[in-house]
Motif scaffolding. Structure first.
Motif, PDB file in Angstrom:
ATOM      1  N   ASN A  35       0.813  -1.225   0.000  1.00  0.00           N
ATOM      2  CA  ASN A  35       0.000   0.000   0.000  1.00  0.00           C
ATOM      3  C   ASN A  35       0.844   1.271   0.000  1.00  0.00           C
ATOM      4  O   ASN A  35       0.407   2.321  -0.474  1.00  0.00           O
ATOM      5  CB  ASN A  35      -0.939   0.014   1.208  1.00  0.00           C
ATOM      6  CG  ASN A  35      -2.077  -0.962   1.047  1.00  0.00           C
ATOM      7  OD1 ASN A  35      -2.543  -1.199  -0.057  1.00  0.00           O
ATOM      8  ND2 ASN A  35      -2.527  -1.543   2.144  1.00  0.00           N
ATOM      9  N   LEU A  95       1.630   2.263  -3.806  1.00  0.00           N
ATOM     10  CA  LEU A  95       0.580   2.418  -4.799  1.00  0.00           C
ATOM     11  C   LEU A  95       0.085   3.856  -4.834  1.00  0.00           C
ATOM     12  O   LEU A  95       0.215   4.593  -3.865  1.00  0.00           O
ATOM     13  CB  LEU A  95      -0.580   1.465  -4.492  1.00  0.00           C
ATOM     14  CG  LEU A  95      -0.245  -0.023  -4.507  1.00  0.00           C
ATOM     15  CD1 LEU A  95      -1.478  -0.846  -4.162  1.00  0.00           C
ATOM     16  CD2 LEU A  95       0.315  -0.451  -5.857  1.00  0.00           C
ATOM     17  N   ASP A  96      -0.524   4.255  -5.943  1.00  0.00           N
ATOM     18  CA  ASP A  96      -1.007   5.621  -6.106  1.00  0.00           C
ATOM     19  C   ASP A  96      -2.214   5.903  -5.228  1.00  0.00           C
ATOM     20  O   ASP A  96      -3.068   5.040  -5.016  1.00  0.00           O
ATOM     21  CB  ASP A  96      -1.446   5.867  -7.555  1.00  0.00           C
ATOM     22  CG  ASP A  96      -0.275   5.876  -8.517  1.00  0.00           C
ATOM     23  OD1 ASP A  96       0.870   5.958  -8.053  1.00  0.00           O
ATOM     24  OD2 ASP A  96      -0.511   5.789  -9.730  1.00  0.00           O
ATOM     25  N   PHE A 125      -6.144   3.887  -1.364  1.00  0.00           N
ATOM     26  CA  PHE A 125      -5.694   2.528  -1.124  1.00  0.00           C
ATOM     27  C   PHE A 125      -5.432   2.279   0.354  1.00  0.00           C
ATOM     28  O   PHE A 125      -5.334   1.154   0.796  1.00  0.00           O
ATOM     29  CB  PHE A 125      -4.417   2.237  -1.923  1.00  0.00           C
ATOM     30  CG  PHE A 125      -4.669   2.065  -3.394  1.00  0.00           C
ATOM     31  CD1 PHE A 125      -5.207   0.892  -3.887  1.00  0.00           C
ATOM     32  CD2 PHE A 125      -4.382   3.085  -4.281  1.00  0.00           C
ATOM     33  CE1 PHE A 125      -5.435   0.721  -5.246  1.00  0.00           C
ATOM     34  CE2 PHE A 125      -4.613   2.932  -5.637  1.00  0.00           C
ATOM     35  CZ  PHE A 125      -5.143   1.749  -6.117  1.00  0.00           C
ATOM     36  N   GLN A 175     -12.310   4.234  -3.083  1.00  0.00           N
ATOM     37  CA  GLN A 175     -11.381   3.393  -3.838  1.00  0.00           C
ATOM     38  C   GLN A 175     -11.996   2.965  -5.163  1.00  0.00           C
ATOM     39  O   GLN A 175     -11.343   3.020  -6.211  1.00  0.00           O
ATOM     40  CB  GLN A 175     -11.000   2.158  -3.018  1.00  0.00           C
ATOM     41  CG  GLN A 175      -9.970   1.275  -3.710  1.00  0.00           C
ATOM     42  CD  GLN A 175      -9.546   0.122  -2.834  1.00  0.00           C
ATOM     43  OE1 GLN A 175     -10.238  -0.242  -1.884  1.00  0.00           O
ATOM     44  NE2 GLN A 175      -8.420  -0.468  -3.126  1.00  0.00           N
ATOM     45  N   ASN A 191      -9.432   5.967 -13.009  1.00  0.00           N
ATOM     46  CA  ASN A 191      -8.120   5.692 -13.593  1.00  0.00           C
ATOM     47  C   ASN A 191      -8.230   4.722 -14.762  1.00  0.00           C
ATOM     48  O   ASN A 191      -7.561   4.865 -15.783  1.00  0.00           O
ATOM     49  CB  ASN A 191      -7.180   5.121 -12.532  1.00  0.00           C
ATOM     50  CG  ASN A 191      -6.738   6.166 -11.534  1.00  0.00           C
ATOM     51  OD1 ASN A 191      -7.041   7.342 -11.685  1.00  0.00           O
ATOM     52  ND2 ASN A 191      -6.035   5.741 -10.499  1.00  0.00           N
ATOM     53  N   ASP A 234      -2.927   1.877 -11.576  1.00  0.00           N
ATOM     54  CA  ASP A 234      -1.794   2.425 -10.829  1.00  0.00           C
ATOM     55  C   ASP A 234      -0.664   2.760 -11.800  1.00  0.00           C
ATOM     56  O   ASP A 234      -0.402   2.011 -12.752  1.00  0.00           O
ATOM     57  CB  ASP A 234      -1.313   1.407  -9.785  1.00  0.00           C
ATOM     58  CG  ASP A 234      -0.299   1.996  -8.819  1.00  0.00           C
ATOM     59  OD1 ASP A 234      -0.715   2.521  -7.772  1.00  0.00           O
ATOM     60  OD2 ASP A 234       0.912   1.935  -9.119  1.00  0.00           O
ATOM     61  N   SER A 235       0.037   3.857 -11.544  1.00  0.00           N
ATOM     62  CA  SER A 235       1.108   4.286 -12.444  1.00  0.00           C
ATOM     63  C   SER A 235       2.345   3.405 -12.361  1.00  0.00           C
ATOM     64  O   SER A 235       3.147   3.352 -13.295  1.00  0.00           O
ATOM     65  CB  SER A 235       1.513   5.732 -12.133  1.00  0.00           C
ATOM     66  OG  SER A 235       2.194   5.796 -10.886  1.00  0.00           O
ATOM     67  N   PHE A 264      -1.430  -2.194 -13.393  1.00  0.00           N
ATOM     68  CA  PHE A 264      -0.307  -1.273 -13.538  1.00  0.00           C
ATOM     69  C   PHE A 264      -0.258  -0.724 -14.960  1.00  0.00           C
ATOM     70  O   PHE A 264      -0.499  -1.455 -15.922  1.00  0.00           O
ATOM     71  CB  PHE A 264       1.026  -1.972 -13.239  1.00  0.00           C
ATOM     72  CG  PHE A 264       1.244  -2.281 -11.788  1.00  0.00           C
ATOM     73  CD1 PHE A 264       1.341  -1.266 -10.856  1.00  0.00           C
ATOM     74  CD2 PHE A 264       1.345  -3.591 -11.358  1.00  0.00           C
ATOM     75  CE1 PHE A 264       1.547  -1.537  -9.518  1.00  0.00           C
ATOM     76  CE2 PHE A 264       1.548  -3.884 -10.029  1.00  0.00           C
ATOM     77  CZ  PHE A 264       1.646  -2.856  -9.098  1.00  0.00           C
TER      78      PHE A 264
END
Length: 314
Positions: free
Chosen positions: A74, A77-78, A82, A93, A100, A108-109, A167
């Motif tokens: 956690n 993560l972006d 989260f 969330q 996203n 997530d980036s 991702f």
């Protein structure tokens, strides 16, 4: 049975999400047996993380400590959502994930994990690792597998773990100037033994943390679970057609989900037990005597398959 300390061997670590924590236990147990370091480490996805850090010089003991005491996914993560618990947290969330997913290439980036990998590898390139290392990814532009053998180790690991939809892929410009959109290497080969074979290795030890099994409908709880299960099914079909088997495979699989990152200790212990249960075949492998190895592996599979651990998957 004497261990051949001069045996030139390669270690191949499969992908498997959180199940790949078992790789840390495997490395711990092999080290405790006095097994010499491999001459090559190959990894896919989570196997690329563990294998890459090990190849960069982080000992099995230190890997174990880092995972148990420091690693909390956690933190990397972006977004704050989260880290929120309870019904309100789930609402936020879900909103962030959908937003996203609709506007980016992944929920997530992956930048938080990339920064972590850069710190842990010390910014090493493939030419600077303690043990030669390779990992794979898949280019969504060409549909081809890419095997990393040069450049930044952290960047290569980041590409290899880029699970689609979760991702964002790693976008790089290839040598021919064409952009590559790189995702999880397991999509091409979740146990790339062929990489070690192509590098001339005749003794290859593989670790499989993804033994395929039927699952009840109740385990298919969320979109990510559905996507991961679909990939598991596809990989199982590929596995049955594998042309490059390892000389010995240690199975360290259980019924945990690939998203069970909170079961770190249990999964590490699972890997350690797999080595203990496979000790005769492992010793035969490291004796460097092919006939003895064939005899041992005919007697029983090496390691643990289908061990159940209590509780519900998260």
């Amino acid at each position: 049975m004497k261990i051949n300390k001069n045996l030139k061997w390669a270690l191949v670590l499969s992908g498997g999400g959180a199940k790949g924590f078992a790789h840390v236990g495997i490395l711990n147990a092999l080290s405790s047996m006095g097994i010499p370091e491999p001459s090559l480490v190959v990894g896919t996805s989570m196997g690329a993380i563990v294998g890459g850090l090990y190849a960069c010089g982080i000992s099995p003991t230190e890997l174990n400590r880092m995972v148990i005491e420091e690693f909390d996914i956690n933190k990397y993560l972006d977004g704050f959502v989260f880290k929120l618990n309870g019904p309100v947290g789930k609402v936020f969330q879900t909103g962030q994930m959908l937003g996203n997913f609709a506007t980016r290439r992944g929920i997530d980036s992956g930048q938080g994990l990339l920064k972590l990998f850069e710190e842990l590898t010390g910014g090493k390139t493939f030419a600077e690792t303690k043990i030669p290392f390779r990992c794979n990814a898949v280019d969504l532009v060409s549909g081809k597998e890419r095997v990393f053998s040069s450049g930044s180790v952290a960047q290569a690991i980041r590409a290899s773990i880029s699970f689609p939809a979760f991702f964002e892929p790693l976008v790089e410009i290839a040598e021919d100037g064409v952009p590559q959109c790189l995702v999880d290497g397991g999509l091409a080969d979740n146990m790339p033994v062929y990489i070690a074979r192509n590098e001339g290795f005749k003794w290859i030890l593989a670790v499989d943390v993804c033994h395929f099994r039927a699952v009840p409908v109740s385990e298919l709880k969320t979109g990510p679970h559905m996507v991961y299960r679909a990939i598991e099914v596809a990989l199982n079909v590929m596995e049955r057609k594998r042309r490059f088997p390892a000389d010995l495979t240690i199975y360290a699989a259980n019924q945990a989900s690939a998203f069970n990152f909170f079961r770190k200790k249990e999964l590490i212990e699972l890997g350690e037990r797999a080595v203990r249960e496979g000790t005769p075949a492992i010793r035969a492998f490291f004796s460097g005597r092919r006939k003895l190895l064939e005899h041992q592996t005919q007697e029983a599979q090496c390691g643990i398959v289908e061990e159940s651990i209590g509780g519900q998957d998260g």
